[in-house]
Design a protein around this motif. Structure first.
Motif, short mmCIF file in Angstrom:
data_model
loop_
_atom_site.label_atom_id
_atom_site.label_comp_id
_atom_site.label_asym_id
_atom_site.label_seq_id
_atom_site.Cartn_x
_atom_site.Cartn_y
_atom_site.Cartn_z
N ALA A 102 -7.60 4.28 -4.22
CA ALA A 102 -8.71 3.55 -3.59
C ALA A 102 -9.72 4.53 -3.01
CB ALA A 102 -8.18 2.62 -2.50
N SER A 145 -1.85 -3.99 1.76
CA SER A 145 -3.30 -4.23 1.71
C SER A 145 -3.51 -5.73 1.82
CB SER A 145 -3.90 -3.68 0.43
OG SER A 145 -3.29 -4.27 -0.69
N MET A 205 0.87 -1.19 0.00
CA MET A 205 0.00 0.00 0.00
C MET A 205 0.90 1.23 0.00
SD MET A 205 -2.93 1.38 -0.13
CE MET A 205 -4.11 0.09 0.19
N THR A 206 0.81 1.99 -1.07
CA THR A 206 1.55 3.24 -1.16
C THR A 206 0.57 4.40 -1.00
OG1 THR A 206 1.24 3.36 -3.56
CG2 THR A 206 3.19 2.18 -2.76
N ARG A 214 -1.62 4.42 -4.12
CA ARG A 214 -2.68 3.40 -4.12
C ARG A 214 -3.78 3.76 -3.13
NH1 ARG A 214 -0.91 -2.70 -4.03
NH2 ARG A 214 -3.16 -2.88 -4.34
#
Length: 149
Positions: free
Chosen positions: A64, A122, A56-57, A60
């Motif tokens: 999302a 994630s 998870m950056t 991202r």
């Protein structure tokens, strides 16, 4: 108000390592007319399994958030659109989508940034059982035994 709960003794009919096998047995019983209301599938040895789906950056997280915000924006646009007519309705829907996506991205980015890297992945969490047992009420155990032979 008192809730009546049905408590009956049950017999173990079969045990499986896979839920789909237990489901197939109950489905076959149903197809052949067995009263499946007296059948239960019981998961034994339940545990949680977290499948990591990726890193998870901040990008991202923002993407999302934008996706979730866009859906919320569409919902708001549709609600407000009930009170409009003509081409204004389409523009209202598009503007709501864009505003929702923007603020969703902002909130997604800020939410991830505020964790300071404590959870940079994630995942999807599921429940799994070591085995699945098919139980049937004692009164129907003899009748149900023909399905596992």
């Amino acid at each position: 108000m008192e809730i009546e709960q049905r408590v009956t003794e049950s017999s173990l009919l079969a045990s499986f390592s896979d839920y789909l096998e237990a489901q197939r047995l109950v489905d076959r019983m149903s197809d052949e007319g067995f009263p499946v209301e007296s059948v239960r599938i019981v998961g034994e040895g339940v545990r949680t399994v977290e499948q990591v789906t990726g890193r998870m950056t901040r990008g991202r997280a923002a993407a999302a958030g934008a996706g979730g915000g866009a859906w919320f924006g569409v919902l708001v646009g549709l609600l407000f659109g009930l009170f409009t007519a003509g081409a204004v309705w389409v523009w209202l829907l598009l503007v709501s989508l864009v505003i929702g996506a923007f603020w969703g991205a902002v909130f997604g980015f800020v939410a991830h940034w505020s964790t300071r890297g404590k959870r940079d992945f994630s995942s999807v969490m599921t429940l799994q059982a070591q085995r699945y047992e098919v139980h049937v009420d004692k009164e129907r155990a003899a009748e149900a035994a023909r399905f596992v032979l």
